[in-house]
Write a protein that holds these residues in place. Structure first.
Motif, short mmCIF file in Angstrom:
data_model
loop_
_atom_site.label_atom_id
_atom_site.label_comp_id
_atom_site.label_asym_id
_atom_site.label_seq_id
_atom_site.Cartn_x
_atom_site.Cartn_y
_atom_site.Cartn_z
N PHE A 4 0.82 -1.21 0.00
CA PHE A 4 0.00 0.00 0.00
C PHE A 4 0.86 1.26 0.00
O PHE A 4 0.65 2.17 -0.81
CB PHE A 4 -0.94 0.00 1.22
N TRP A 5 1.84 1.32 0.88
CA TRP A 5 2.66 2.52 0.98
C TRP A 5 3.62 2.67 -0.19
O TRP A 5 3.96 3.78 -0.58
CB TRP A 5 3.41 2.53 2.32
N TRP A 6 4.04 1.55 -0.78
CA TRP A 6 4.83 1.64 -1.99
C TRP A 6 4.01 2.25 -3.12
O TRP A 6 4.50 3.08 -3.88
CB TRP A 6 5.32 0.24 -2.41
N VAL A 7 2.77 1.81 -3.24
CA VAL A 7 1.89 2.35 -4.28
C VAL A 7 1.66 3.84 -4.07
O VAL A 7 1.68 4.63 -5.03
CB VAL A 7 0.55 1.59 -4.31
N ILE A 8 1.45 4.24 -2.81
CA ILE A 8 1.26 5.66 -2.51
C ILE A 8 2.51 6.46 -2.90
O ILE A 8 2.42 7.53 -3.53
CB ILE A 8 0.95 5.87 -1.01
N PHE A 9 3.69 5.93 -2.53
CA PHE A 9 4.94 6.63 -2.86
C PHE A 9 5.13 6.77 -4.36
O PHE A 9 5.44 7.86 -4.87
CB PHE A 9 6.13 5.86 -2.26
N ILE A 158 -3.59 3.41 -11.50
CA ILE A 158 -2.36 2.92 -10.87
C ILE A 158 -2.69 1.93 -9.76
O ILE A 158 -2.12 0.84 -9.69
CB ILE A 158 -1.54 4.11 -10.30
N GLY A 159 -3.63 2.30 -8.87
CA GLY A 159 -3.99 1.43 -7.76
C GLY A 159 -4.55 0.11 -8.22
O GLY A 159 -4.16 -0.97 -7.73
N ALA A 160 -5.48 0.15 -9.19
CA ALA A 160 -6.09 -1.08 -9.69
C ALA A 160 -5.06 -1.96 -10.40
O ALA A 160 -5.09 -3.19 -10.29
CB ALA A 160 -7.24 -0.74 -10.63
N SER A 161 -4.14 -1.33 -11.13
CA SER A 161 -3.09 -2.10 -11.83
C SER A 161 -2.20 -2.82 -10.83
O SER A 161 -1.81 -3.97 -11.05
CB SER A 161 -2.27 -1.17 -12.73
#
Length: 284
Positions: A4-9, A158-161
Motif C-alpha cells: 500500500f505505501w509503496w503504491v502511494i509513494f 495505478i492502484g487497480a493495476s
C-alpha cells in the motif's frame, strides 16, 4: 514497507512529480505555448488510450485471482459508470462556471479551446481581478475540482493495476502504468501553470500549484488499490471504471482541446505517436 505505501509513494512521484515537472516546463514556455501544449495533450491522450485499450480493459476481463473471464456486461457496466460519473461532474462544474466568464457564450465550443479554460483558470483570474475574496476562494475550489476530476481516475488506474499485479512493485504492470501516467501528467502540469503565470501569478507559486494538483492522483490510487484487492469481481469493476473515466477525459476533453488549440492535423498525428509509445511502454 508494505504494498500500500509503496503504491502511494510511486503515485506521489508520478502524480505530483509529473505535474510539477509540467509546471516548470510551462513556466519556461509561458504564453507562446498553445501549439506545444496542443501537441502534448494529444500525445498524452494517445498514451492514455494505449493504457485503456491494451492494459485496463484486457486485465478487467481476466483480473488477478479470477478462475474464468468476467462477463462482458460487467466490464461494459464499469466503463459506462466511469464515463458517466466524469461527464456529469464536468457538466456540473461547467454550468456553475461558464456563465460567469464573458467570452464563453452560445457560439463558444462546448469544450475548452484555450489554455486558461482547461482548468477554469479564466474564472479564477476574473475573480482575482475583481478582488472579491469569497468569490476568489470559490473560484479556487472550482479550479481544484476540475483538476481533481482528471487525476482521481488516473490514480485509480495505478492502484487497480497494482492490485492486479500480485504484489509486484517494480517492473510489473502497475509500475509501467504509473510511468505512463507520470509522462501524461507533464502537459497537464503545463496546462495549470501557463494560464496562472499569464494571469499574473509568480512562476514559483504557479509551479507549486501545478505540483499540488497531482495530489488527487494519490487519493485515486488508494481507492483503486483497496477496491481492487477485495475480490476479482471488484478488481474488474475498478479497472473498467477507471478505463471509462479516462475515456471520458480523453474523448471529451483532451483531444477536443488539442484540436481547438491548434486546428491542424498535427494533434491527430501526435495522438497516434502517443498511442504507439504507450504500446511500447506496456509491452516493450
Amino acid at each position: 514497507m508494505n504494498v500500500f505505501w509503496w503504491v502511494i509513494f510511486i503515485t506521489v512521484v508520478a502524480g505530483v512529480g509529473g505535474t510539477g515537472l509540467g509546471g516548470v516546463v510551462g513556466a519556461i514556455l509561458r504564453k507562446d505555448s498553445a501549439k506545444v501544449v496542443s501537441l502534448l495533450l494529444a500525445f498524452a491522450a494517445g498514451i492514455m488510450l494505449a493504457v485503456v485499450y491494451f492494459d485496463l480493459i484486457p486485465e478487467a476481463f481476466r483480473p488477478e485471482g479470477a478462475t474464468s473471464d468476467m462477463p462482458v456486461a460487467l466490464v461494459i457496466a464499469g466503463v459506462v459508470l466511469g464515463y458517466v460519473v466524469i461527464y456529469i461532474m464536468n457538466n456540473l462544474i461547467d454550468k456553475r462556471v461558464n456563465p460567469q466568464v464573458e467570452h464563453i457564450d452560445a457560439d463558444h465550443p462546448l469544450t475548452a479551446d484555450a489554455l486558461d479554460e482547461l482548468i477554469h483558470a479564466d474564472h479564477f483570474k476574473k475573480h482575482a481581478d475583481e478582488g472579491n475574496k469569497h468569490d476568489l476562494f470559490m473560484a479556487g475550489i472550482v479550479m481544484a475540482c476540475a483538476i481533481g476530476l482528471h487525476n482521481i481516475p488516473e490514480g485509480m488506474v495505478i492502484g487497480a493495476s497494482y492490485a492486479g499485479d500480485g504484489g509486484s512493485i517494480i517492473g510489473g504492470a502497475g509500475f509501467i502504468v504509473a510511468t505512463v501516467i507520470g509522462i501524461h501528467n507533464i502537459p497537464e502540469g503545463m496546462s495549470v501553470s501557463v494560464p496562472l503565470i499569464s494571469g499574473g501569478m509568480s512562476k514559483g507559486k504557479a509551479i507549486l500549484v501545478a505540483a499540488a494538483s497531482g495530489a488527487m492522483t494519490v487519493i485515486g490510487a488508494a481507492i483503486g488499490l483497496v477496491i481492487g484487492l477485495i475480490s476479482p469481481v471488484w478488481l474488474c469493476l475498478s479497472l473498467s471504471f477507471a478505463g471509462g473515466a479516462m475515456m471520458s477525459v480523453v474523448f471529451g476533453e483532451l483531444l477536443p482541446e488539442a484540436f481547438l488549440m491548434w486546428r491542424s492535423k498535427a494533434p491527430g498525428a501526435m495522438a497516434i505517436i502517443g498511442t504507439l509509445v504507450g504500446l511500447v511502454l506496456i509491452y516493450g
